[in-house]
Enzyme design. Structure first.
Site, PDB file in Angstrom:
ATOM      1  N   HIS A  18       0.818  -1.200   0.000  1.00 33.06           N
ATOM      2  CA  HIS A  18       0.000   0.000   0.000  1.00 33.06           C
ATOM      3  C   HIS A  18       0.860   1.261   0.000  1.00 33.06           C
ATOM      4  O   HIS A  18       0.547   2.248  -0.647  1.00 33.06           O
ATOM      5  CB  HIS A  18      -0.887   0.028   1.249  1.00 33.06           C
ATOM      6  N   CYS A  49       3.471  -2.161 -26.987  1.00 35.73           N
ATOM      7  CA  CYS A  49       2.636  -1.683 -25.883  1.00 35.73           C
ATOM      8  C   CYS A  49       3.066  -2.285 -24.548  1.00 35.73           C
ATOM      9  O   CYS A  49       2.401  -2.146 -23.546  1.00 35.73           O
ATOM     10  CB  CYS A  49       1.161  -1.958 -26.149  1.00 35.73           C
TER      11      CYS A  49
END
Lengths: 785, 202
Positions: free
Chosen positions: A444, A747
């Protein structure tokens, strides 16, 4: 005739029961019966080896029925079957019938020469006569045998189970678990949760820690039982919470951090791309809180101190939650963990028994963190850091201090793990970068720091034990860490930082101009998009379009396949937000990206399994419906479509035939360019066979590198082997050569590295689709080619 | 090679069971059929009578110990402990290592779960053994002694945690809610087993 074995704790009981049953039939018609009961004449007990001997003694090709009393008789009988000849074991049946009634029925039926199945059925129905006579309706024949504690137990008061399938992209990790716990709060009901898929639980739904450790991943079945006065209300709320995916419904894309593709960075300063090179002294934080000087009081004192410390930390976390913006959920989960009744009970028990509050905190928090650390899902496992962060804050509060604010002089923060609270409190103007020594890339704290434009290097064990004030340099591009660089190196780093900085600033001023090489060749620099937010970020960053719209992430929160209209609406929204052409990749399920609405049946090696277009062969309707949505979107905004994971030209022929059928549904079909993803080495090697079939190719370098080098990039021990090499360049060159004038895009992650832009353009690549924050930098790199 | 350490483990466990047989039986009296201590004592005496030195290795000895319990304990602990030791013996590492012993203990726990079909929370020995093995694995990197110590600690915590639970397996489940408030005898004895391991196996 079948044989019968009677298993009981008591030899006397078994022998008497046999005597009773044998009275029913003539001596010459009786089946073979053996008793395996008691350890001796008078000692109660059962013995698996004795049962095995008895079974062998009465065995014949007709089979053996075992009747037994209770408890260990069942376990011992089951075990005995492992001791006998496997062929014998096959024809032994252990009967759930009540012993006396079942035995009488069995002996009578067996004496008629009935089969094992018939005898077993009669034995199980042995209660019928008694039930009928007594008018008892709760135990119909064949059900509720006397030894079934699960249904007979007065303790089974949970009520029927309600089951839902977990659809949250990362399962029921701390945040949705917290939403579930707080959603049920205030009701007088006991809610027990189980992970049916893994057979884990029950876990009390009042405890975030317990719920999260059920290890509920997407696709797992969560069962809940409700008891107590408010059971019905609890069930209603539970279903309501489940319907919104425990607060994650519709936010799946914004909420799913993927290490390879961090979300858009909301940085006002254009030079703060998260790629900036920085050089600053180390500020070492996160060393263990020193509680040696803590002087414990009485049990009551300790209880009081603990409560004040919790209140102080809770207030701080609540404040962080209020100001954290999109990362709010992280702190709400921490608030819920602080309110976890199991944690509170454990701490209360420890302090009541004389433990100092500091010891109690260390023990109990460590136990909860260990639960998380034991989980196999890396995303869930990293939630252990949230617990350690709270533990640290509580200990500091007990010591009467708070986390020393990082000094106002610029520095690079060195921590074991970067927890969210620390990351949220960092000032990007003074904390120029962060190095973690053990943390992974999906914590986080890393997400919070990255979203604030602070470069982070994770899992750098070489920074362990670095002294405060040591000069550090980091270059997040290639992931370089300099420890105490000498004067010359410092100059190099400063030069690098300066040029990186001025490049970023300069690039930003020309972000919206086309990128032309020195020879005047236009290279499109596009944004990879997985959400509407990415599209907005891409537009701001000056993207020339999108070379990759990841539909499987865009619609990851859908449990049932979204219909064509839903898909079209989302794609049109993205196309309009970007204001430029978009390249839509059809569903690319499998591997590390399961789709909730497509079943995956546990392949042994999913990365080499039914991924991408391969899966569409099995779900042609899902594929056709997606193409309908793409075609509908193409009527409103410029759209290209491409197929992932193609290996053989036949797959493309098939996919195009489905597309042709879909286009035929429109009287006036829109124009739609069709391309393939080149991510399987075979597709690059056969590019000349694919080129005539499609309008463009797009190279997925992440998978192409992984399949070419046989390396899992997530595996730190081998990841370095997959770094760009001539192997990848050769495959890209082959593709570009075969496609001639047709566009070839890249990509994958390689496209986002401005240092590789020249190489890719030189090989013939005409489009680069990149992370939105680096669009401007890559455009500048093109201009230097 | 021989089975010296495994022999010491079983001898230590047998002594623990013997010294605590009355306590175990007393716990079982409150929520079961008052035979856990005496049953286990009978079985472990028979195991202690085996000559560990006569076995080629620890695995063979533990398998025999398991078989011995199966035929001498009498209650549900016979097949459960018997399965545990037979599986542990079957998976015992050729070379002693923290990891290898962890794998063997895990095999034993899986045997118990398969045999008794108990889950965590059912108020059984599984409630003590499951966290014990989680703790073991977490500490295995620090060596066998550290891992076993961690396991013993977690096992004892798991055992203590069975007190408020309502039994859902075995004879105690007939008591339903009344089974809450008493520590589970099986969780109690299995903690002795793991504590004995921590004293002898490293």
């Amino acid at each position: 005739m079948i044989g019968i074995v009677v298993v009981s704790h008591s030899r006397a009981l078994a022998e008497a029961a046999v005597g009773l049953a044998e009275e029913m039939v003539a001596a010459d018609a009786r089946p073979a019966i053996r008793v395996a009961a008691g350890l001796d004449e008078t000692t109660f007990g059962t013995d698996a080896t004795a049962i095995a001997e008895a079974v062998t003694a009465v065995d014949s090709t007709d089979g053996v029925l075992v009747l037994l009393d209770l408890g260990s008789a069942i376990l011992s009988a089951e075990m005995a079957l492992e001791f006998v000849d496997p062929e014998t074991a096959e024809r032994v049946r252990i009967s759930p019938a009540p012993l006396v009634e079942g035995l009488v029925a069995a002996v009578v039926t067996a004496s008629t020469g009935a089969t094992l199945t018939e005898v077993a059925a009669e034995a199980e129905g042995g209660l019928a006569a008694k039930v009928e006579h007594l008018g008892e309706t709760t135990a119909p024949p064949g059900e509720a045998p006397s030894g079934a504690p699960d249904t007979a137990s007065p303790g089974a008061v949970e009520g029927p189970a309600t089951e839902v399938v977990v659809r949250n992209p990362h399962g029921l990790h701390a945040r949705p678990a917290a939403a579930l716990v707080s959603g049920l709060r205030g009701l007088d009901a006991t809610v027990l949760l189980r992970n049916v898929t893994l057979g884990k639980g029950p876990a009390d739904a009042r405890s975030v820690g317990k719920v999260a450790t059920l290890g509920l991943l997407p696709g797992h079945t969560l069962s809940a039982t409700f008891s107590g006065p408010d059971a019905d209300a609890a069930r209603e709320r539970f279903l309501g919470l489940a319907a919104t995916d425990f607060g994650e419904s519709g936010v799946a894309t914004a909420d799913v951090p993927t290490p390879a593709e961090p979300g858009p960075s909301s940085t006002a300063d254009p030079s703060r791309t998260g790629r900036q090179v920085v050089l600053a002294p180390a500020l070492v934080r996160g060393a263990a809180v020193d509680t040696a000087s803590y002087s414990p009081g009485t049990a009551t004192d300790e209880k009081g101190r603990l409560e004040s410390a919790f209140a102080a930390v809770a207030a701080h976390v609540t404040e962080l939650a209020a100001t954290a913006g999109p990362q709010r959920g992280i702190f709400e989960a921490q608030e819920a963990l602080l309110g976890d009744p199991y944690l509170a009970d454990g701490l209360a028990a420890d302090t009541a028994s004389g433990s100092p509050a500091t010891d109690a905190v260390r023990t109990r928090f460590a136990a909860v963190a260990a639960d998380f650390d034991a989980l196999t899902d890396p995303y869930l496992r990293e939630r252990g850091q949230d617990i350690r962060s709270l533990e640290r804050q509580v200990l500091l509060a007990l010591m009467g201090t708070t986390e020393q604010a990082p000094s106002d002089t610029p520095h690079i923060l060195v921590v074991d793990e970067l927890d969210a609270a620390t990351a949220a409190g960092l000032d990007p103007a003074t904390t120029l970068g962060v190095v973690t020594t053990t943390g992974g890339a999906t914590g986080h704290g890393v997400i919070v720091a990255s979203s604030r434009g602070i470069p982070v290097l994770t899992g750098r064990s070489e920074a362990q034990g670095v002294a405060e004030g040591t000069l550090l340099g980091i270059d997040p591009g290639p992931g370089t860490l300099w420890l105490a660089p000498d004067a010359a190196t410092q100059d190099t780093i400063r030069g690098l930082a300066e040029s990186r900085n001025s490049e970023a600033t300069a690039a930003a001023t020309r972000a919206h101009d086309p990128a032309l090489t020195t020879e005047g060749r236009r290279v499109l620099v596009e944004a990879n998009i997985a959400s509407l937010a990415d599209a907005t970020a891409g537009a701001t960053a000056g993207a020339d379009g999108s070379g990759l719209v990841r539909t499987e992430i865009l619609f990851a929160h859908h449990v049932t396949g979204p219909n064509a209209a839903t898909q079209a609406a989302a794609l049109v929204e993205i196309g309009k937000a970007l204001g430029a052409p978009i390249t839509v990749r059809t569903w690319d399920p499998g591997g590390d990206k399961p789709l909730a609405f497509l079943e995956t049946d546990g392949e042994a090696n999913p990365m080499l399994g039914e991924r991408g277009l391969r899966a569409m062969r099995r779900y042609p309707d899902v594929f056709a419906e997606q193409l309908r949505g793409i075609v509908a979107a193409a009527r409103e905004v410029p759209v290209r479509v491409m197929f992932p994971m193609v290996t053989d030209p036949d797959e493309v022929v098939w996919a195009r035939s489905v597309l042709t059928d879909v286009l035929a549904e429109h009287p006036d079909p829109p124009s739609l360019e069709v391309g393939i993803m080149v991510e399987v080495p075979a597709a690059a090697l056969r590019a000349d066979e694919f080129a005539p079939l499609v309008d463009f190719a797009s190279i997925g370098t992440n998978d192409l590198a992984q399949y070419t080098t046989a390396v899992d990039r997530g595996n730190g021990r081998v990841a370095a082997l997959s770094r760009p090499s001539s192997a990848i360049w050769a495959l890209i060159f082959m593709t570009c050569t075969a496609f001639g004038d047709k566009p070839v895009a890249v990509c994958g992650d390689l496209a986002s590295d401005p240092d590789l832009t020249a190489t890719l353009v030189g090989l013939g690549v005409s489009e680069l689709s990149v992370r939105p924050p680096v669009v401007a930098l890559v455009k500048e790199a093109v201009r230097r080619v | 090679m021989g089975a010296d350490k495994a022999g010491a483990w079983m001898a230590d466990f047998a002594a623990q069971i013997h010294d605590n047989a009355d306590m175990l039986t007393d716990l079982d009296r409150q929520i079961g059929d008052a035979d856990h201590g005496s049953n286990m004592d009978r079985g472990m005496k028979a195991v202690a009578a085996l000559a560990a030195a006569d076995f080629p290795d620890s695995g063979a000895f533990l398998k025999k110990a398991g078989m011995t319990l199966v035929s001498t304990v009498g209650g549900a602990s016979g097949p459960l402990y018997g399965t545990f030791l037979m599986r542990v013996g079957g998976a015992w590492p050729v070379e002693d290592s923290a990891e290898g012993i962890g794998v063997a203990l895990r095999a034993g726990l899986e045997g118990i779960i398969q045999r008794g079909k108990a889950e965590v929370g059912d108020k059984t020995m599984v409630d003590a053994l499951t966290p014990a093995l989680v703790a073991y694995d977490a500490a295995a990197g620090e060596g066998t002694q550290a891992a076993l110590d961690a396991a013993a600690k977690a096992c004892a915590e798991g055992r203590d945690g069975t007190t408020p639970l309502v039994a859902r397996k075995g004879r105690a489940s007939y008591l339903g809610e009344r089974s809450a408030g008493t520590q589970d005898p099986g969780a109690t004895s299995v903690t002795m087993l793991i504590e004995a391991a921590a004293r002898t196996l490293a």
